[in-house]
Motif scaffolding. Structure first.
Motif, PDB file in Angstrom:
ATOM      1  N   LEU A  16      11.556 -15.279  55.827  1.00 35.73           N
ATOM      2  CA  LEU A  16      11.067 -14.652  54.606  1.00 35.73           C
ATOM      3  C   LEU A  16       9.831 -15.342  54.040  1.00 35.73           C
ATOM      4  O   LEU A  16       9.026 -14.703  53.368  1.00 35.73           O
ATOM      5  N   ARG A  17       9.680 -16.634  54.256  1.00 35.05           N
ATOM      6  CA  ARG A  17       8.520 -17.394  53.796  1.00 35.05           C
ATOM      7  C   ARG A  17       8.263 -18.517  54.782  1.00 35.05           C
ATOM      8  O   ARG A  17       9.148 -18.911  55.543  1.00 35.05           O
ATOM      9  N   SER A  18       7.063 -19.060  54.739  1.00 32.27           N
ATOM     10  CA  SER A  18       6.735 -20.292  55.467  1.00 32.27           C
ATOM     11  C   SER A  18       6.166 -21.277  54.462  1.00 32.27           C
ATOM     12  O   SER A  18       5.216 -20.964  53.750  1.00 32.27           O
ATOM     13  N   PHE A  19       6.766 -22.465  54.410  1.00 32.57           N
ATOM     14  CA  PHE A  19       6.352 -23.477  53.443  1.00 32.57           C
ATOM     15  C   PHE A  19       5.778 -24.726  54.098  1.00 32.57           C
ATOM     16  O   PHE A  19       4.924 -25.396  53.534  1.00 32.57           O
ATOM     17  N   SER A  20       6.297 -25.064  55.276  1.00 32.74           N
ATOM     18  CA  SER A  20       5.932 -26.327  55.900  1.00 32.74           C
ATOM     19  C   SER A  20       6.162 -26.208  57.400  1.00 32.74           C
ATOM     20  O   SER A  20       7.035 -25.437  57.833  1.00 32.74           O
ATOM     21  N   PRO A  21       5.382 -26.911  58.212  1.00 34.05           N
ATOM     22  CA  PRO A  21       5.655 -26.897  59.655  1.00 34.05           C
ATOM     23  C   PRO A  21       7.111 -27.239  59.937  1.00 34.05           C
ATOM     24  O   PRO A  21       7.683 -28.126  59.316  1.00 34.05           O
ATOM     25  N   SER A  22       7.712 -26.521  60.871  1.00 34.99           N
ATOM     26  CA  SER A  22       9.118 -26.753  61.206  1.00 34.99           C
ATOM     27  C   SER A  22       9.221 -27.656  62.427  1.00 34.99           C
ATOM     28  O   SER A  22       8.416 -27.561  63.353  1.00 34.99           O
ATOM     29  N   VAL A  23      10.215 -28.522  62.398  1.00 38.93           N
ATOM     30  CA  VAL A  23      10.442 -29.473  63.488  1.00 38.93           C
ATOM     31  C   VAL A  23      11.740 -29.123  64.194  1.00 38.93           C
ATOM     32  O   VAL A  23      12.825 -29.184  63.597  1.00 38.93           O
ATOM     33  N   THR A  24      11.652 -28.741  65.457  1.00 37.70           N
ATOM     34  CA  THR A  24      12.829 -28.520  66.282  1.00 37.70           C
ATOM     35  C   THR A  24      13.224 -29.859  66.911  1.00 37.70           C
ATOM     36  O   THR A  24      12.363 -30.560  67.460  1.00 37.70           O
ATOM     37  N   ALA A  25      14.485 -30.213  66.806  1.00 39.16           N
ATOM     38  CA  ALA A  25      14.950 -31.470  67.395  1.00 39.16           C
ATOM     39  C   ALA A  25      16.352 -31.264  67.942  1.00 39.16           C
ATOM     40  O   ALA A  25      17.178 -30.589  67.323  1.00 39.16           O
ATOM     41  N   CYS A  26      16.628 -31.850  69.112  1.00 41.36           N
ATOM     42  CA  CYS A  26      17.946 -31.649  69.722  1.00 41.36           C
ATOM     43  C   CYS A  26      18.984 -32.493  68.989  1.00 41.36           C
ATOM     44  O   CYS A  26      18.650 -33.497  68.350  1.00 41.36           O
ATOM     45  N   PRO A  27      20.263 -32.105  69.048  1.00 45.06           N
ATOM     46  CA  PRO A  27      21.301 -32.829  68.310  1.00 45.06           C
ATOM     47  C   PRO A  27      21.738 -34.122  68.968  1.00 45.06           C
ATOM     48  O   PRO A  27      22.418 -34.939  68.345  1.00 45.06           O
ATOM     49  N   GLY A  28      21.395 -34.312  70.239  1.00 39.28           N
ATOM     50  CA  GLY A  28      21.831 -35.505  70.949  1.00 39.28           C
ATOM     51  C   GLY A  28      23.139 -35.278  71.694  1.00 39.28           C
ATOM     52  O   GLY A  28      23.957 -34.446  71.315  1.00 39.28           O
ATOM     53  N   CYS A  29      23.312 -36.007  72.796  1.00 39.60           N
ATOM     54  CA  CYS A  29      24.542 -35.924  73.586  1.00 39.60           C
ATOM     55  C   CYS A  29      24.613 -37.182  74.453  1.00 39.60           C
ATOM     56  O   CYS A  29      23.872 -38.144  74.225  1.00 39.60           O
ATOM     57  N   GLY A  30      25.475 -37.165  75.459  1.00 41.57           N
ATOM     58  CA  GLY A  30      25.605 -38.330  76.321  1.00 41.57           C
ATOM     59  C   GLY A  30      24.358 -38.634  77.129  1.00 41.57           C
ATOM     60  O   GLY A  30      24.231 -39.736  77.686  1.00 41.57           O
ATOM     61  N   ARG A  31      23.452 -37.670  77.201  1.00 40.36           N
ATOM     62  CA  ARG A  31      22.192 -37.915  77.914  1.00 40.36           C
ATOM     63  C   ARG A  31      21.177 -38.663  77.049  1.00 40.36           C
ATOM     64  O   ARG A  31      20.149 -39.099  77.556  1.00 40.36           O
ATOM     65  N   THR A  32      21.466 -38.763  75.744  1.00 42.62           N
ATOM     66  CA  THR A  32      20.470 -39.342  74.838  1.00 42.62           C
ATOM     67  C   THR A  32      21.058 -40.543  74.113  1.00 42.62           C
ATOM     68  O   THR A  32      21.183 -40.550  72.884  1.00 42.62           O
ATOM     69  N   THR A  33      21.440 -41.551  74.867  1.00 44.16           N
ATOM     70  CA  THR A  33      22.061 -42.730  74.263  1.00 44.16           C
ATOM     71  C   THR A  33      21.057 -43.574  73.490  1.00 44.16           C
ATOM     72  O   THR A  33      21.440 -44.380  72.646  1.00 44.16           O
ATOM     73  N   SER A  34      19.765 -43.394  73.741  1.00 37.87           N
ATOM     74  CA  SER A  34      18.743 -44.062  72.941  1.00 37.87           C
ATOM     75  C   SER A  34      18.592 -43.323  71.611  1.00 37.87           C
ATOM     76  O   SER A  34      18.771 -42.107  71.532  1.00 37.87           O
ATOM     77  N   THR A  35      18.262 -44.040  70.554  1.00 41.44           N
ATOM     78  CA  THR A  35      18.055 -43.407  69.237  1.00 41.44           C
ATOM     79  C   THR A  35      16.589 -43.063  68.994  1.00 41.44           C
ATOM     80  O   THR A  35      16.233 -42.614  67.905  1.00 41.44           O
ATOM     81  N   THR A  36      15.753 -43.258  70.014  1.00 36.10           N
ATOM     82  CA  THR A  36      14.312 -43.071  69.814  1.00 36.10           C
ATOM     83  C   THR A  36      13.983 -41.659  69.340  1.00 36.10           C
ATOM     84  O   THR A  36      13.186 -41.467  68.416  1.00 36.10           O
ATOM     85  N   PHE A  37      14.585 -40.638  69.970  1.00 35.35           N
ATOM     86  CA  PHE A  37      14.226 -39.268  69.598  1.00 35.35           C
ATOM     87  C   PHE A  37      14.673 -38.955  68.162  1.00 35.35           C
ATOM     88  O   PHE A  37      13.998 -38.215  67.437  1.00 35.35           O
ATOM     89  N   GLN A  38      15.797 -39.550  67.720  1.00 40.70           N
ATOM     90  CA  GLN A  38      16.245 -39.336  66.349  1.00 40.70           C
ATOM     91  C   GLN A  38      15.286 -39.984  65.357  1.00 40.70           C
ATOM     92  O   GLN A  38      14.912 -39.387  64.348  1.00 40.70           O
TER      93      GLN A  38
END
Length: 409
Positions: A288-310
């Motif tokens: 309905l509106r655009s206010f700010s660039p949106s950031v898509t980010a994965c929720p994390g799983c056993g493949r992402t044991t590093s916290t870098t992406f978070q």
């Protein structure tokens, strides 16, 4: 599902902001400072406006608060903040608006709760007094009915009718009906008192999502006034966000609502702007509106044991929010930009390609490479520490904004 036209027919001007009448849905918020502290209140108004609040409301509950309103408005204007300022009145609005005419002139809209303006004959008289001040100052009003402060005379009468006629209605159904009746009857009284239809916005807020949906569906059928939408006293954190979204998302998707607030309870010392961000995200999620660039980010799983992406996703989200007041003023269309910060090879490259600019970080056991995609094309691969990745990705975002979005002026 009820069929309701996308926007109310009537449009209301609040300062320079149009509400209803086919205008984009407007985000608003409310300060939580002591209004009598003009400096602190003006600063919070400015912060809320910079976060995306297009209308800002302050409580006007005491003489000192009413006296401070003109200074608050002046401080906002001197800081370059043009967000319309709304006064929230309960119990003594008829007194404060008449005794402090500078307050009445400085405000861009008055909020009246018809359940809190008096009882019996005095209720109508005091309500009409506020409307007359609005007429004299050419200001719009919001008739804001709340489930927690409903006209008890009306409720008792409807409860008695339910008993006498053996209608079998639940107390919730009766309360919902009373809220709508209060709004409709108060609107009629406001018009009798001299206000035009294009000076009146209505709200009927409750704290229960299913009741809110039922009330606003009925309200939308019975009036063409612009509607302010919000789940009142939504609560804290996850609960407040989920309950607000569950109710307001349904109504907004049906075309009901012309201005919204997400009423979150902040943690002690928390950031009041969170409710503004939530409202903006809700409208953006529904397209309905655009206010700010949106950031898509994965929720994390056993493949992402590093916290870098978070950490990177959080840092980029904060970076964008910090830059938006500047970008909004200088780069037209930047609010439509999309970014992706992904954590492994499963969905990372695909989501990064789908964004305007995306980074796919390595998951557990993957090679330590971070491919960068811009508008679907692989343009470079980053390597290094978290800080090095963050700085370089922010540089790439800045460069993309500069070359993609037209500079204003």
């Amino acid at each position: 599902m009820p069929q309701v036209k996308l926007h109310r027919t009537v449009g209301v001007k609040v300062g320079h902001v149009q509400v209803g009448g086919g205008a984009p849905i407007v985000v608003q918020s409310m300060t939580m400072t002591d209004t009598a502290d003009a400096r602190a209140t003006a600063q919070q108004c400015i912060e809320l406006a910079e976060a995306g609040s297009e209308l800002v409301r302050v409580t006007v509950n005491l003489p000192d608060a009413a006296a401070a309103v003109p200074e608050i408005k002046q401080r906002m204007l001197e800081a370059g903040c043009s967000a319309p300022l709304i006064g929230d009145f309960h119990y003594n609005g008829h007194l404060l608006l008449t005794r402090y005419p500078d307050c009445a002139r400085a405000l861009d809209k008055y909020r009246i709760n018809p359940g809190n303006v008096g009882t019996g004959k005095r209720r109508d008289e005091q309500f009409a007094t506020i409307c007359k001040v609005a007429v004299d100052n050419a200001k719009p009003v919001r008739i804001g009915v709340n489930g927690g402060s409903l006209n008890q005379e009306l409720v008792v009468a409807k409860m008695q009718e339910n008993t006498d006629r053996d209608l079998g209605r639940t107390s919730e159904e009766i309360i919902n009906e009373c809220m709508v009746l209060s709004a409709i009857e108060s609107t009629a009284l406001a018009i009798e008192s001299g206000l035009r239809k294009d000076q009146i916005i209505i709200s009927c807020k409750t704290s229960r999502p299913r009741d809110l949906i039922a009330v606003y569906r009925e309200l939308a059928r019975r009036t063409d006034q612009p509607l302010h939408l919000g789940l009142t006293e939504a609560g804290m954190g996850t609960k407040g966000l989920v309950w607000s979204s569950a109710a307001m998302g349904v109504l907004l998707a049906e075309g009901i609502g012309d201005t919204i607030r997400v009423s979150l309870t902040p943690r002690p010392g928390g950031d009041r702007r969170e409710e503004v961000y939530a409202a903006c995200e809700m409208l953006q999620a529904l397209g309905l509106r655009s206010f700010s660039p949106s950031v898509t980010a994965c929720p994390g799983c056993g493949r992402t044991t590093s916290t870098t992406f978070q950490e990177l996703a959080e840092r980029i989200q904060g970076y964008i929010r910090g830059k938006m007041p500047e970008w909004k003023a200088t780069h037209e269309g930047v609010e439509t930009m999309t970014l992706a910060v992904m954590g492994c090879v499963v969905n990372g490259p695909g989501e990064s390609k789908a964004a305007n600019i995306g980074i796919s970080l390595p998951g557990t056991g993957e090679a330590p490479n971070c491919p960068i995609y811009i508008d679907g094309q692989h343009v470079t691969t980053l390597r290094g520490t978290y800080d090095e990745l963050a700085v370089e990705f922010q540089r790439l975002v800045d460069a993309y904004v500069e070359r993609t979005y037209v500079k204003k002026g």
